[in-house]
Design a protein around this motif. Structure first.
Motif, PDB file in Angstrom:
ATOM      1  N   HIS A  32       7.518  -6.403  -2.091  1.00  0.00           N
ATOM      2  CA  HIS A  32       8.935  -6.685  -1.859  1.00  0.00           C
ATOM      3  C   HIS A  32       9.838  -5.556  -2.335  1.00  0.00           C
ATOM      4  CE1 HIS A  32       7.839 -10.768  -0.778  1.00  0.00           C
ATOM      5  NE2 HIS A  32       7.141 -10.852  -1.891  1.00  0.00           N
ATOM      6  N   ALA A  33       9.273  -4.395  -2.622  1.00  0.00           N
ATOM      7  CA  ALA A  33      10.071  -3.290  -3.145  1.00  0.00           C
ATOM      8  C   ALA A  33      11.222  -2.951  -2.202  1.00  0.00           C
ATOM      9  CB  ALA A  33       9.189  -2.063  -3.352  1.00  0.00           C
ATOM     10  N   CYS A  34      12.376  -2.666  -2.803  1.00  0.00           N
ATOM     11  CA  CYS A  34      13.561  -2.337  -2.025  1.00  0.00           C
ATOM     12  C   CYS A  34      14.488  -1.495  -2.899  1.00  0.00           C
ATOM     13  CB  CYS A  34      14.268  -3.606  -1.533  1.00  0.00           C
ATOM     14  SG  CYS A  34      14.623  -4.815  -2.829  1.00  0.00           S
ATOM     15  N   ARG A  35      15.589  -1.053  -2.330  1.00  0.00           N
ATOM     16  CA  ARG A  35      16.520  -0.186  -3.040  1.00  0.00           C
ATOM     17  C   ARG A  35      17.854  -0.889  -3.209  1.00  0.00           C
ATOM     18  NH1 ARG A  35      19.255   5.328  -0.895  1.00  0.00           N
ATOM     19  NH2 ARG A  35      19.865   3.844   0.709  1.00  0.00           N
ATOM     20  N   GLY A  36      18.369  -0.878  -4.444  1.00  0.00           N
ATOM     21  CA  GLY A  36      19.636  -1.545  -4.688  1.00  0.00           C
ATOM     22  C   GLY A  36      20.152  -1.265  -6.082  1.00  0.00           C
ATOM     23  N   HIS A  95      11.520  -3.724  -7.913  1.00  0.00           N
ATOM     24  CA  HIS A  95      10.285  -4.464  -7.648  1.00  0.00           C
ATOM     25  C   HIS A  95      10.552  -5.585  -6.650  1.00  0.00           C
ATOM     26  CE1 HIS A  95       7.227  -7.591  -8.378  1.00  0.00           C
ATOM     27  NE2 HIS A  95       6.426  -6.614  -8.735  1.00  0.00           N
ATOM     28  N   GLY A  96      11.614  -6.339  -6.870  1.00  0.00           N
ATOM     29  CA  GLY A  96      12.045  -7.344  -5.925  1.00  0.00           C
ATOM     30  C   GLY A  96      11.437  -8.727  -6.098  1.00  0.00           C
ATOM     31  N   ASP A  97      10.527  -8.896  -7.053  1.00  0.00           N
ATOM     32  CA  ASP A  97       9.901 -10.218  -7.212  1.00  0.00           C
ATOM     33  C   ASP A  97       9.320 -10.360  -8.612  1.00  0.00           C
ATOM     34  OD1 ASP A  97       9.113 -12.758  -6.327  1.00  0.00           O
ATOM     35  OD2 ASP A  97       7.150 -12.056  -5.671  1.00  0.00           O
ATOM     36  N   LEU A  98      10.128 -10.069  -9.614  1.00  0.00           N
ATOM     37  CA  LEU A  98       9.615 -10.069 -10.985  1.00  0.00           C
ATOM     38  C   LEU A  98       9.521 -11.473 -11.551  1.00  0.00           C
ATOM     39  CD1 LEU A  98      11.135  -7.038 -12.904  1.00  0.00           C
ATOM     40  CD2 LEU A  98       8.807  -7.359 -12.060  1.00  0.00           C
ATOM     41  N   ARG A  99       8.332 -11.798 -12.039  1.00  0.00           N
ATOM     42  CA  ARG A  99       8.043 -13.047 -12.759  1.00  0.00           C
ATOM     43  C   ARG A  99       6.904 -12.734 -13.715  1.00  0.00           C
ATOM     44  NH1 ARG A  99       7.148 -14.588  -7.358  1.00  0.00           N
ATOM     45  NH2 ARG A  99       4.946 -14.691  -7.925  1.00  0.00           N
ATOM     46  N   ALA A 100       6.596 -13.684 -14.567  1.00  0.00           N
ATOM     47  CA  ALA A 100       5.518 -13.470 -15.536  1.00  0.00           C
ATOM     48  C   ALA A 100       4.198 -13.148 -14.864  1.00  0.00           C
ATOM     49  CB  ALA A 100       5.366 -14.713 -16.424  1.00  0.00           C
ATOM     50  N   ASP A 113      16.702  -6.423 -10.511  1.00  0.00           N
ATOM     51  CA  ASP A 113      15.408  -6.920 -10.996  1.00  0.00           C
ATOM     52  C   ASP A 113      15.582  -7.786 -12.245  1.00  0.00           C
ATOM     53  OD1 ASP A 113      13.466  -6.209  -9.160  1.00  0.00           O
ATOM     54  OD2 ASP A 113      12.977  -4.311 -10.127  1.00  0.00           O
ATOM     55  N   LEU A 114      16.437  -7.371 -13.139  1.00  0.00           N
ATOM     56  CA  LEU A 114      16.711  -8.165 -14.344  1.00  0.00           C
ATOM     57  C   LEU A 114      17.288  -9.521 -13.970  1.00  0.00           C
ATOM     58  CD1 LEU A 114      17.028  -8.420 -17.463  1.00  0.00           C
ATOM     59  CD2 LEU A 114      19.306  -7.389 -17.173  1.00  0.00           C
ATOM     60  N   SER A 124       0.828  -1.201   0.000  1.00  0.00           N
ATOM     61  CA  SER A 124       0.000   0.000   0.000  1.00  0.00           C
ATOM     62  C   SER A 124       0.865   1.254   0.000  1.00  0.00           C
ATOM     63  CB  SER A 124      -0.919  -0.007   1.226  1.00  0.00           C
ATOM     64  OG  SER A 124      -1.609   1.222   1.348  1.00  0.00           O
ATOM     65  N   ILE A 125       1.890   1.273   0.836  1.00  0.00           N
ATOM     66  CA  ILE A 125       2.766   2.442   0.929  1.00  0.00           C
ATOM     67  C   ILE A 125       3.507   2.668  -0.379  1.00  0.00           C
ATOM     68  CG2 ILE A 125       4.797   3.367   2.090  1.00  0.00           C
ATOM     69  CD1 ILE A 125       3.849   1.841   4.603  1.00  0.00           C
ATOM     70  N   VAL A 126       4.065   1.594  -0.945  1.00  0.00           N
ATOM     71  CA  VAL A 126       4.822   1.725  -2.184  1.00  0.00           C
ATOM     72  C   VAL A 126       3.918   2.152  -3.337  1.00  0.00           C
ATOM     73  CG1 VAL A 126       6.199   0.472  -3.890  1.00  0.00           C
ATOM     74  CG2 VAL A 126       6.564   0.074  -1.450  1.00  0.00           C
ATOM     75  N   SER A 127       2.743   1.548  -3.429  1.00  0.00           N
ATOM     76  CA  SER A 127       1.831   1.846  -4.539  1.00  0.00           C
ATOM     77  C   SER A 127       1.389   3.299  -4.524  1.00  0.00           C
ATOM     78  CB  SER A 127       0.620   0.918  -4.480  1.00  0.00           C
ATOM     79  OG  SER A 127       1.000  -0.433  -4.668  1.00  0.00           O
ATOM     80  N   LYS A 128       1.159   3.847  -3.336  1.00  0.00           N
ATOM     81  CA  LYS A 128       0.767   5.255  -3.252  1.00  0.00           C
ATOM     82  C   LYS A 128       1.833   6.163  -3.844  1.00  0.00           C
ATOM     83  CE  LYS A 128      -2.085   4.822   0.926  1.00  0.00           C
ATOM     84  NZ  LYS A 128      -2.150   5.099   2.395  1.00  0.00           N
ATOM     85  N   GLY A 129       3.092   5.818  -3.631  1.00  0.00           N
ATOM     86  CA  GLY A 129       4.164   6.669  -4.103  1.00  0.00           C
ATOM     87  C   GLY A 129       4.554   6.470  -5.546  1.00  0.00           C
TER      88      GLY A 129
END
Length: 315
Positions: A224-228, A202-207, A233-234, A81-86
């Motif tokens: 699972h959003a994070c900074r790095g 994103h931290g959890d990319l899949r189809a 992600d790729l 919820s927090i990430v989506s708002k931003g």
């Protein structure tokens, strides 16, 4: 070609199981009653994930979990919820319309997206669209526009699979991993420094976390959003692409713009952490409501280990 993995599915709960006062609050917010709810099977959440059709013809998407019975998913929904708002004004993500945290339920309400998940086995043209979107996304999300945990904090506990296995070897491991457990554990231990960066990931990319619309690629499910580092992600996506019928990861990674400046040793360390996470996780008992998770992790682990082995050249 790598054998296709089981589908990414959880045991979805129907919309009607959400507490009646919460459903009433949703309808009051939307200004119309819900007349149809169609559960969506993709993804591993054991809660509610459904497209709702309203009496006035509008559609919305809802995710909800009962935190009394699933204490792990509730904090994830709150984080999303927090990430989506931003992010909704800066990145191709579904617009968060509202969130509710009441009567034992955490519920997120999104604008519905008219799109489809990539076809499995992967089609080349759809994979090209996704890879191009990741390059654009890395530019938009650097520096990170939303405050999220650093990757080192987010994955400190789970990127320790090889070290756990080195302390307690499992004879179900493939022979190469067993021979090199101590070396893999040492390589994995360097992943935190290797992952440093200022890109929101994103931290959890899949189809099953991608939607292809007529003109864009939309990324869904952001708990699972994070900074790095921009290439993480790729790197996280490519083992799942391979296990779902796509090309080998290494050529795709080397050719991608976000990996152009990536230090090879840093990539190896993070890939070791990812491969260890999948490999160790696949050996654990299945969590409630997620019957295919361990097999799915196991298949990702096989492709991640194959990729890592090819990069390292260890016998």
């Amino acid at each position: 070609m790598t054998e296709l993995a089981p589908a990414a599915t959880g045991s979805r709960r129907p919309w009607t199981e959400v507490a009646a006062p919460v459903r009433a609050a949703v309808e009051q917010f939307l200004g119309a009653p819900v007349i149809e709810a169609v559960s969506q099977s993709g993804g591993f959440s054991p809660g509610v994930a459904a497209r709702l059709r309203l009496a006035d013809g509008r559609r919305v998407f809802v995710k909800a979990v009962d935190w009394h019975t699933n204490k792990h998913s509730a904090p994830m929904h709150r984080a999303e919820s927090i990430v989506s708002k931003g992010l909704s004004t800066v990145a191709p993500v579904p617009e968060l319309l509202a969130s509710f945290d009441q009567d034992g339920w955490v519920l997120l309400l999104f604008a519905d997206v008219e799109g489809t998940q990539p076809e499995i086995p992967w089609r080349a043209e759809e994979l090209d669209r996704v890879l191009a979107a990741l390059a654009e996304l890395a530019e938009v999300l650097t520096p990170a526009p939303v405050r999220v945990p650093d990757t080192q904090v987010k994955y400190e506990r789970i990127f320790s699979g090889w070290r756990r296995l080195a302390a307690n070897p499992d004879d179900r491991l493939d022979p190469w991993a067993l021979r090199n457990l101590d070396r893999l554990a040492a390589l994995e231990s360097g992943w935190p420094a290797a992952a440093a960066g200022n890109t929101l990931l994103h931290g959890d990319l899949r189809a099953d976390n991608l939607l292809l619309t007529a003109d864009r690629v939309v990324l869904v499910d952001w708990p699972h959003a994070c900074r790095g580092a921009a290439w993480i992600d790729l790197l996280g996506l490519l083992p799942s692409v391979r296990m779902q019928g796509g090309p080998e990861p290494e050529p795709l990674f080397r050719a991608h713009p976000v990996a152009a400046q990536a230090d090879p040793d840093a990539v190896n360390a993070v890939l070791a952490g990812l491969a260890g996470y999948f490999t160790h996780g696949a050996l654990q008992p299945a969590p409630p409501g997620l019957p295919t998770l361990r097999a799915f992790q196991g298949a990702q682990g096989v492709t991640a280990v194959e990729w890592l082995r090819g990069r390292l050249g260890w016998p």
